[in-house]
Motif scaffolding. Structure first.
Motif, PDB file in Angstrom:
ATOM      1  N   ALA A 236       0.853  -1.187   0.000  1.00  0.00           N
ATOM      2  CA  ALA A 236       0.000   0.000   0.000  1.00  0.00           C
ATOM      3  C   ALA A 236       0.888   1.236   0.000  1.00  0.00           C
ATOM      4  CB  ALA A 236      -0.911  -0.002   1.219  1.00  0.00           C
ATOM      5  N   THR A 237       0.552   2.227  -0.834  1.00  0.00           N
ATOM      6  CA  THR A 237       1.381   3.434  -0.930  1.00  0.00           C
ATOM      7  C   THR A 237       0.536   4.685  -0.733  1.00  0.00           C
ATOM      8  OG1 THR A 237       1.147   3.504  -3.351  1.00  0.00           O
ATOM      9  CG2 THR A 237       3.054   2.338  -2.456  1.00  0.00           C
ATOM     10  N   VAL A 238       1.192   5.735  -0.234  1.00  0.00           N
ATOM     11  CA  VAL A 238       0.514   6.990   0.077  1.00  0.00           C
ATOM     12  C   VAL A 238       1.234   8.147  -0.604  1.00  0.00           C
ATOM     13  CG1 VAL A 238      -0.094   5.991   2.318  1.00  0.00           C
ATOM     14  CG2 VAL A 238       1.844   7.524   2.170  1.00  0.00           C
ATOM     15  N   ALA A 239       0.600   9.315  -0.542  1.00  0.00           N
ATOM     16  CA  ALA A 239       1.148  10.556  -1.110  1.00  0.00           C
ATOM     17  C   ALA A 239       1.250  10.439  -2.627  1.00  0.00           C
ATOM     18  CB  ALA A 239       2.476  10.917  -0.460  1.00  0.00           C
ATOM     19  N   ALA A 240       2.452  10.521  -3.203  1.00  0.00           N
ATOM     20  CA  ALA A 240       2.589  10.387  -4.648  1.00  0.00           C
ATOM     21  C   ALA A 240       2.235   8.959  -5.069  1.00  0.00           C
ATOM     22  CB  ALA A 240       4.019  10.717  -5.076  1.00  0.00           C
ATOM     23  N   ARG A 241       1.470   8.826  -6.138  1.00  0.00           N
ATOM     24  CA  ARG A 241       1.051   7.523  -6.667  1.00  0.00           C
ATOM     25  C   ARG A 241       0.392   6.636  -5.609  1.00  0.00           C
ATOM     26  NH1 ARG A 241       5.883   5.573 -10.826  1.00  0.00           N
ATOM     27  NH2 ARG A 241       6.209   7.588 -11.843  1.00  0.00           N
ATOM     28  N   PRO A 242      -0.653   7.103  -4.928  1.00  0.00           N
ATOM     29  CA  PRO A 242      -1.307   6.252  -3.930  1.00  0.00           C
ATOM     30  C   PRO A 242      -2.020   5.079  -4.593  1.00  0.00           C
ATOM     31  CG  PRO A 242      -2.572   8.253  -4.291  1.00  0.00           C
ATOM     32  CD  PRO A 242      -1.295   8.424  -5.045  1.00  0.00           C
ATOM     33  N   GLY A 243      -1.981   3.930  -3.943  1.00  0.00           N
ATOM     34  CA  GLY A 243      -2.607   2.731  -4.470  1.00  0.00           C
ATOM     35  C   GLY A 243      -1.911   1.508  -3.930  1.00  0.00           C
ATOM     36  N   ILE A 244      -1.809   0.466  -4.760  1.00  0.00           N
ATOM     37  CA  ILE A 244      -1.068  -0.737  -4.424  1.00  0.00           C
ATOM     38  C   ILE A 244       0.064  -0.883  -5.431  1.00  0.00           C
ATOM     39  CG2 ILE A 244      -1.128  -3.233  -4.122  1.00  0.00           C
ATOM     40  CD1 ILE A 244      -2.732  -1.762  -2.010  1.00  0.00           C
ATOM     41  N   ALA A 245       1.280  -1.068  -4.932  1.00  0.00           N
ATOM     42  CA  ALA A 245       2.453  -1.269  -5.783  1.00  0.00           C
ATOM     43  C   ALA A 245       2.927  -2.705  -5.615  1.00  0.00           C
ATOM     44  CB  ALA A 245       3.562  -0.297  -5.407  1.00  0.00           C
ATOM     45  N   SER A 246       2.963  -3.454  -6.709  1.00  0.00           N
ATOM     46  CA  SER A 246       3.440  -4.834  -6.664  1.00  0.00           C
ATOM     47  C   SER A 246       4.935  -4.845  -6.954  1.00  0.00           C
ATOM     48  CB  SER A 246       2.693  -5.690  -7.693  1.00  0.00           C
ATOM     49  OG  SER A 246       3.148  -7.029  -7.650  1.00  0.00           O
ATOM     50  N   VAL A 247       5.723  -5.330  -5.986  1.00  0.00           N
ATOM     51  CA  VAL A 247       7.184  -5.306  -6.071  1.00  0.00           C
ATOM     52  C   VAL A 247       7.710  -6.724  -6.273  1.00  0.00           C
ATOM     53  CG1 VAL A 247       9.320  -4.641  -4.913  1.00  0.00           C
ATOM     54  CG2 VAL A 247       7.219  -3.336  -4.484  1.00  0.00           C
ATOM     55  N   ASN A 248       8.575  -6.892  -7.257  1.00  0.00           N
ATOM     56  CA  ASN A 248       9.315  -8.138  -7.436  1.00  0.00           C
ATOM     57  C   ASN A 248      10.655  -7.978  -6.721  1.00  0.00           C
ATOM     58  OD1 ASN A 248      10.931 -10.268  -8.275  1.00  0.00           O
ATOM     59  ND2 ASN A 248      10.209 -10.219 -10.387  1.00  0.00           N
ATOM     60  N   PRO A 249      10.850  -8.610  -5.567  1.00  0.00           N
ATOM     61  CA  PRO A 249      12.094  -8.394  -4.820  1.00  0.00           C
ATOM     62  C   PRO A 249      13.345  -8.906  -5.533  1.00  0.00           C
ATOM     63  CG  PRO A 249      10.396  -9.369  -3.421  1.00  0.00           C
ATOM     64  CD  PRO A 249       9.929  -9.489  -4.839  1.00  0.00           C
ATOM     65  N   GLU A 250      13.182  -9.816  -6.481  1.00  0.00           N
ATOM     66  CA  GLU A 250      14.334 -10.344  -7.202  1.00  0.00           C
ATOM     67  C   GLU A 250      14.877  -9.342  -8.215  1.00  0.00           C
ATOM     68  OE1 GLU A 250      15.880 -13.183  -6.515  1.00  0.00           O
ATOM     69  OE2 GLU A 250      14.459 -13.460  -4.859  1.00  0.00           O
ATOM     70  N   SER A 251      13.975  -8.648  -8.906  1.00  0.00           N
ATOM     71  CA  SER A 251      14.398  -7.718  -9.957  1.00  0.00           C
ATOM     72  C   SER A 251      14.265  -6.260  -9.555  1.00  0.00           C
ATOM     73  CB  SER A 251      13.567  -7.960 -11.220  1.00  0.00           C
ATOM     74  OG  SER A 251      12.205  -7.609 -10.997  1.00  0.00           O
ATOM     75  N   ASP A 260      -8.322   5.690  -5.791  1.00  0.00           N
ATOM     76  CA  ASP A 260      -8.869   7.005  -5.479  1.00  0.00           C
ATOM     77  C   ASP A 260      -8.827   7.219  -3.972  1.00  0.00           C
ATOM     78  OD1 ASP A 260     -10.215   9.417  -5.473  1.00  0.00           O
ATOM     79  OD2 ASP A 260     -12.206   8.474  -5.581  1.00  0.00           O
ATOM     80  N   GLU A 261      -7.648   7.491  -3.448  1.00  0.00           N
ATOM     81  CA  GLU A 261      -7.440   7.654  -2.008  1.00  0.00           C
ATOM     82  C   GLU A 261      -6.040   8.194  -1.781  1.00  0.00           C
ATOM     83  OE1 GLU A 261      -7.099   7.757   1.924  1.00  0.00           O
ATOM     84  OE2 GLU A 261      -9.016   7.101   1.082  1.00  0.00           O
ATOM     85  N   MET A 262      -5.915   9.178  -0.900  1.00  0.00           N
ATOM     86  CA  MET A 262      -4.615   9.771  -0.638  1.00  0.00           C
ATOM     87  C   MET A 262      -3.723   8.871   0.214  1.00  0.00           C
ATOM     88  SD  MET A 262      -3.809  13.560   0.914  1.00  0.00           S
ATOM     89  CE  MET A 262      -4.638  13.236   2.460  1.00  0.00           C
ATOM     90  N   VAL A 263      -4.344   8.119   1.135  1.00  0.00           N
ATOM     91  CA  VAL A 263      -3.586   7.280   2.068  1.00  0.00           C
ATOM     92  C   VAL A 263      -4.157   5.865   2.031  1.00  0.00           C
ATOM     93  CG1 VAL A 263      -2.814   6.947   4.441  1.00  0.00           C
ATOM     94  CG2 VAL A 263      -3.075   9.261   3.538  1.00  0.00           C
ATOM     95  N   VAL A 264      -3.577   5.020   1.179  1.00  0.00           N
ATOM     96  CA  VAL A 264      -3.922   3.590   1.146  1.00  0.00           C
ATOM     97  C   VAL A 264      -3.053   2.914   2.199  1.00  0.00           C
ATOM     98  CG1 VAL A 264      -4.079   1.531  -0.289  1.00  0.00           C
ATOM     99  CG2 VAL A 264      -4.447   3.790  -1.313  1.00  0.00           C
ATOM    100  N   THR A 265      -3.686   2.295   3.194  1.00  0.00           N
ATOM    101  CA  THR A 265      -2.926   1.888   4.376  1.00  0.00           C
ATOM    102  C   THR A 265      -2.481   0.429   4.381  1.00  0.00           C
ATOM    103  OG1 THR A 265      -4.999   1.475   5.567  1.00  0.00           O
ATOM    104  CG2 THR A 265      -3.948   3.646   5.865  1.00  0.00           C
ATOM    105  N   ASN A 266      -3.268  -0.491   3.770  1.00  0.00           N
ATOM    106  CA  ASN A 266      -2.890  -1.896   3.890  1.00  0.00           C
ATOM    107  C   ASN A 266      -3.712  -2.749   2.937  1.00  0.00           C
ATOM    108  OD1 ASN A 266      -1.609  -4.204   4.837  1.00  0.00           O
ATOM    109  ND2 ASN A 266      -1.943  -3.728   6.991  1.00  0.00           N
TER     110      ASN A 266
END
Length: 303
Positions: A236-251, A260-266
């Motif tokens: 979950a991300t807040v401020a710039a580009r709020p939403g859900i960010a899917s991260v590949n830890p390998e790459s 549509d939310e400034m503070v996506v918490t979890n």
């Protein structure tokens, strides 16, 4: 992202936990309350521990374990709930064990080796029954409390600080159980620690404690997250580009899913195929449900 609004009217929701009966138990940080949300949107109060409950997890005994940041004052601005300064009389944060059936709250820890916990933020159980949790550090009027990564036993017999450092937010374990992830929010990073044993992390080097595995955009701050079965991390991300960010830890590759939310918490995952996702939205007080393209990782201690 297509989604449905399961319910609204929550006071800065966080820490969603999928239950086997189909409900979601979450925390309302601004109300000091633990709430169960049913699929039809009905809400029930589970417990009222006070302060600022911030993250929750089911333990091996079936109780709900909740980290508490000690609370903050909420401000209403243009219909949005904005977190502010510490509650009057704030002394520490803490960790509670809660009986979901009765609502009984038992405080387990409010200090580590005589030092008050500052602002515990998120929590995950390992497969041996131990607790990992983050302490974000409390923002006071003229200072910021120092937090870190902590390990504790659920019977109240042991707590230790594994890593010192401020602004650690979400926390999660890799599918192979060998890596602990956390997110230093103000550095816009997802970092990893190798696990040597219960409560023991391998040392890292560099200016940031932890091994960076995901660098977010400038001012895109990570909040809490869930690990997927394929090893990726849904943050979950807040401020710039709020939403859900899917991260590949390998790459290090990051795919953003805006909301549509400034503070996506979890975010949490559940359902028969673990592809149902529930997302908490802080300032607008909503709980979303959506379908995810890959399954979430089934957490420890679910029967």
């Amino acid at each position: 992202m297509e989604y449905e609004v399961v319910t609204d009217g929550l006071c800065f929701p966080e820490g969603p936990v999928w239950m086997l009966d189909g409900s979601i138990i979450l925390v309302e940080v601004g109300a000091g309350r633990i709430t169960r949300v049913w699929p039809d949107g009905r809400k029930e109060t589970v417990a009222e521990p006070g302060g600022g409950p911030s993250g929750a997890a089911i333990g091996p005994d079936g109780f709900l374990y909740v980290v508490n940041n000690g609370g903050f004052v909420c401000h209403e601005r243009d219909g949005l709930t904005i977190p502010g300064e510490a509650l009057p009389g704030y002394k520490s944060g803490w960790l509670d064990r809660i009986d979901i059936g009765t609502g009984k709250v038992e405080r387990l820890y409010d200090n580590c080796e005589g030092h008050p916990l500052s602002a515990p933020n998120d929590i995950v159980f390992d497969y041996q029954g131990g607790i990992w949790f983050t302490d974000f550090g409390k923002h006071l009027s003229h200072s910021i409390g120092y937090g870190g990564l902590f390990y504790a036993k659920p019977d109240g017999s042991l707590i230790k600080r594994a890593v010192a450092g401020p602004h650690y937010n979400g926390i999660g374990l890799s599918p192979d159980r060998n890596t602990l992830y956390t997110a230093p929010s103000y550095e816009s990073l997802l970092v990893a620690f190798d696990i040597k044993g219960p409560g023991d992390l391998a040392p890292t080097t560099g200016f940031v404690m932890g091994r960076p595995v995901g660098q977010f955009a400038a001012h895109q701050m990570p909040d809490s997250f869930a690990v997927l079965a394929n090893g990726h991390v849904a943050v979950a991300t807040v401020a710039a580009r709020p939403g859900i960010a899917s991260v590949n830890p390998e790459s290090g590759q990051i795919t953003n899913y805006p909301l549509d939310e400034m503070v996506v918490t979890n975010i949490c995952f559940g359902g028969k195929d673990m592809q149902d996702a529930w997302i908490t939205l802080g300032t607008t007080g909503r709980l979303f449900k959506t379908r995810w393209e890959t399954p979430g990782l089934r957490l420890a201690h679910y029967s």
